[in-house]
Design a protein around this motif. Structure first.
Motif, short mmCIF file in Angstrom:
data_model
loop_
_atom_site.label_atom_id
_atom_site.label_comp_id
_atom_site.label_asym_id
_atom_site.label_seq_id
_atom_site.Cartn_x
_atom_site.Cartn_y
_atom_site.Cartn_z
N LYS A 1 0.85 -1.19 0.00
CA LYS A 1 0.00 0.00 0.00
C LYS A 1 0.88 1.24 0.00
O LYS A 1 1.84 1.33 0.76
N GLN A 2 0.53 2.15 -0.85
CA GLN A 2 1.29 3.41 -0.94
C GLN A 2 0.62 4.47 -0.09
O GLN A 2 -0.59 4.62 -0.09
N SER A 3 1.42 5.20 0.68
CA SER A 3 0.89 6.29 1.49
C SER A 3 1.95 7.39 1.59
O SER A 3 3.11 7.18 1.28
N TRP A 4 1.51 8.56 2.03
CA TRP A 4 2.38 9.72 2.14
C TRP A 4 3.01 9.74 3.53
O TRP A 4 2.33 9.56 4.53
N TRP A 5 4.31 9.95 3.60
CA TRP A 5 5.03 9.96 4.87
C TRP A 5 5.79 11.27 5.04
O TRP A 5 6.28 11.83 4.06
N VAL A 6 5.89 11.73 6.27
CA VAL A 6 6.68 12.91 6.61
C VAL A 6 7.62 12.52 7.75
O VAL A 6 7.19 11.94 8.74
N LEU A 7 8.90 12.82 7.59
CA LEU A 7 9.89 12.57 8.64
C LEU A 7 10.19 13.90 9.32
O LEU A 7 10.61 14.86 8.66
N LYS A 8 9.93 13.97 10.61
CA LYS A 8 10.17 15.19 11.38
C LYS A 8 10.52 14.83 12.81
O LYS A 8 9.81 14.04 13.43
N ASN A 9 11.59 15.39 13.31
CA ASN A 9 12.02 15.20 14.71
C ASN A 9 12.07 13.73 15.12
O ASN A 9 11.53 13.34 16.14
N HIS A 10 12.69 12.91 14.32
CA HIS A 10 12.88 11.48 14.60
C HIS A 10 11.58 10.69 14.70
O HIS A 10 11.50 9.67 15.38
N VAL A 11 10.53 11.16 14.03
CA VAL A 11 9.26 10.46 13.96
C VAL A 11 8.78 10.48 12.52
O VAL A 11 8.81 11.51 11.86
N MET A 12 8.35 9.31 12.02
CA MET A 12 7.76 9.25 10.69
C MET A 12 6.24 9.24 10.85
O MET A 12 5.70 8.42 11.58
N TYR A 13 5.59 10.17 10.19
CA TYR A 13 4.13 10.31 10.23
C TYR A 13 3.55 9.78 8.94
O TYR A 13 4.00 10.17 7.86
N ARG A 14 2.54 8.90 9.03
CA ARG A 14 1.91 8.34 7.83
C ARG A 14 0.56 9.00 7.61
O ARG A 14 -0.24 9.15 8.52
N PHE A 15 0.31 9.44 6.37
CA PHE A 15 -0.94 10.08 5.97
C PHE A 15 -1.57 9.29 4.83
O PHE A 15 -0.86 8.63 4.08
N LYS A 16 -2.86 9.40 4.69
CA LYS A 16 -3.54 8.75 3.58
C LYS A 16 -3.27 9.48 2.27
O LYS A 16 -3.22 8.87 1.21
N ALA A 17 -3.13 10.81 2.34
CA ALA A 17 -2.90 11.61 1.13
C ALA A 17 -1.97 12.77 1.47
O ALA A 17 -1.85 13.17 2.63
N PRO A 18 -1.30 13.35 0.48
CA PRO A 18 -0.34 14.42 0.73
C PRO A 18 -0.95 15.73 1.25
O PRO A 18 -0.21 16.61 1.68
N ASN A 19 -2.26 15.88 1.22
CA ASN A 19 -2.85 17.12 1.71
C ASN A 19 -3.65 16.93 3.01
O ASN A 19 -4.38 17.81 3.42
N ASP A 20 -3.51 15.77 3.66
CA ASP A 20 -4.21 15.51 4.92
C ASP A 20 -3.67 16.38 6.05
O ASP A 20 -2.50 16.77 6.03
N VAL A 21 -4.52 16.65 7.04
CA VAL A 21 -4.11 17.48 8.16
C VAL A 21 -3.82 16.67 9.42
O VAL A 21 -3.25 17.19 10.37
N LYS A 22 -4.22 15.40 9.45
CA LYS A 22 -3.88 14.56 10.60
C LYS A 22 -3.30 13.24 10.14
O LYS A 22 -3.71 12.66 9.14
#
Length: 122
Positions: free
Chosen positions: A73-94
Motif C-alpha cells: 500500500k502506498q501512502s504519504w510519509w513525513v519525517l520530522k524530529n525522529h518520527v515518521m508520520y503516515r498520511f492517507k494523502a499528501p494534503n491531509d491534516v492529521k
C-alpha cells in the motif's frame, strides 16, 4: 458507574424489568443529546500535517500489509524530529499513524532515494 453499548443497555434493562428489579431498572440511564461524538485524535498525530514545510523529508512510501495477501500500500510519509508520520494523502491534516525512528540513521543516496536503518550502516 458502568458503561455499556446501546445494544447491551437495552438487553440488560429488559432483563431487569422482567425480573421486576426496580432498583437496577432505576439505575439504568441513557445519555440523551444531539451532541455528535468526534473521532479522538491522539495529540502526537496533531503536531504535523502532510504539507508541513519544516520536516526533514516527505514523500510516498510503499508499506507491505500484514494481512495474508501481503499487498503493498502506498501512502504519504513525513519525517520530522525522529518520527515518521503516515498520511492517507499528501494534503491531509492529521496523521494515520506514527513510527518513532530515534537512533536510526538517514542516509541520502540521491535526490529521490535514501536509506533509513537502525544502528550501524550495513
Amino acid at each position: 458507574v458502568v458503561r455499556v453499548c446501546s445494544e447491551c443497555f437495552y438487553v440488560l434493562r429488559k432483563k431487569y424489568e422482567q425480573e421486576n428489579n426496580t432498583q437496577l431498572v432505576n439505575l439504568c440511564k441513557t445519555k440523551h443529546g444531539s451532541r455528535q461524538v468526534q473521532d479522538h485524535v491522539p495529540s502526537r498525530y496533531k503536531g504535523v500535517s502532510a504539507t508541513c514545510q519544516d520536516g526533514q523529508m516527505s514523500g510516498y512510501l510503499r508499506l507491505r500489509s500484514t494481512s495474508r495477501s501481503g499487498a503493498w500500500k502506498q501512502s504519504w510519509w513525513v519525517l520530522k524530529n525522529h518520527v515518521m508520520y503516515r498520511f492517507k494523502a499528501p494534503n491531509d491534516v492529521k496523521a494515520v499513524s506514527t513510527v518513532p525512528v530515534l537512533g536510526w540513521t538517514l542516509e541520502t543516496l540521491s535526490d529521490k532515494n535514501f536509506e533509513l536503518y537502525e544502528g550501524v550502516s550495513p
